[in-house]
Write an enzyme that holds these catalytic residues in place. Structure first.
Site, PDB file in Angstrom:
ATOM      1  N   CYS A   8      -4.982 -68.671  40.264  1.00  0.00           N
ATOM      2  CA  CYS A   8      -5.584 -67.356  40.529  1.00  0.00           C
ATOM      3  C   CYS A   8      -4.637 -66.215  40.134  1.00  0.00           C
ATOM      4  O   CYS A   8      -3.427 -66.403  40.039  1.00  0.00           O
ATOM      5  CB  CYS A   8      -5.944 -67.249  42.009  1.00  0.00           C
ATOM      6  SG  CYS A   8      -7.124 -65.935  42.303  1.00  0.00           S
ATOM      7  N   ASP A 127      -7.345 -70.004  53.746  1.00  0.00           N
ATOM      8  CA  ASP A 127      -6.170 -69.207  53.393  1.00  0.00           C
ATOM      9  C   ASP A 127      -5.470 -68.781  54.695  1.00  0.00           C
ATOM     10  O   ASP A 127      -6.033 -68.857  55.791  1.00  0.00           O
ATOM     11  CB  ASP A 127      -6.628 -67.978  52.581  1.00  0.00           C
ATOM     12  CG  ASP A 127      -5.478 -67.250  51.896  1.00  0.00           C
ATOM     13  OD1 ASP A 127      -4.339 -67.764  51.903  1.00  0.00           O
ATOM     14  OD2 ASP A 127      -5.724 -66.152  51.351  1.00  0.00           O
TER      15      ASP A 127
END
Ligand SMILES: O=C(O)c1ccccc1N[C@@H]1O[C@H](COP(=O)(O)O)[C@@H](O)[C@H]1O
Length: 204
Positions: A8, A127
């Site tokens: 990412c 996360d």
């Protein structure tokens, strides 16, 4: 089963091509202006137009208004949406695109409730929780809070690095893993050596 890998925070074509050469399954583009990894939809579209097939491109949003999401998807041509803010399940479902939902892990009971809310997600991305920071913290969370039987495939994120990725996948066997800061030379710029080491470590 092989662990899928998403890299990412791509901002440069050379980083995208290096990640693909190393075996990445997906590339993430951060359309969240306060992030040091922010990329304009036009630049993301230019990068995506040069990629080979069979690599999934992911548009990351944090509480972006729907009109902007439509426009960014049209310009960038990303395949899949990653909602990384406080979006509702109804909002996530309204774009007629496959999507994944990031859940920031605080405690076991709130995590279980959130997991049930996003049943139509293709996957749930777990996360770290840090108040006031929506993601890209570079911090791990307590993996013992992850339930054994999640309702959707899990993507593990938060503070993953070439050093901890092997033990993470061996311990948790997630569907996929997602990394940003752990494979950077500096914010927004990837390190080819770290990318290769990370992807090797995800499938030891
Ligand atoms: O990368 C960012 O700057 C970011 C900003 C806002 C929301 C999410 C962001 N990144 C995502 O955060 C996780 C963990 O990142 P890290 O590996 O700990 O740096 C990952 O899913 C990124 O896609």
């Amino acid at each position: 089963m092989r662990t899928r890998v998403k890299i990412c925070g791509i901002t440069r074509i050379e980083d995208a091509l290096e990640a693909i050469a190393a075996g990445a399954d997906a590339l993430g583009f951060v359309f969240y202006k306060p992030s040091p990894r922010y990329i304009s939809p036009e630049k993301a579209g230019e990068i995506i137009s040069q990629l080979p097939p069979f690599v999934t491109t992911v548009a990351l949003f944090v509480n972006e208004p729907s009109d902007d999401i439509y426009r960014i998807l049209e310009v960038s041509h990303c395949d899949l949406i990653q909602f990384h803010g406080d979006e509702s399940a109804e909002f996530c479902e309204s774009f007629n695109r496959p999507w994944i939902k990031a859940l920031r892990v605080k405690d076991a009971s709130s995590l279980s409730l959130q997991m049930l809310e996003f049943k139509q997600a293709r996957a749930l991305l777990l996360d770290s929780y840090r108040p006031g920071v929506p993601g890209g913290t570079g911090e791990t969370f307590n993996w013992e809070l992850i339930p054994e039987d999640p309702p959707r495939p899990l993507i593990l994120a938060g503070g993953l690095t070439p050093e901890n990725i092997s033990s993470a996948v061996q311990q948790l066997q997630p569907y996929g893993v997602d990394v940003s800061g752990g494979v950077e030379a500096q914010k927004g710029i990837k390190d080819p050596v770290k990318i290769h080491a990370f992807i090797r470590g995800a499938n030891p």
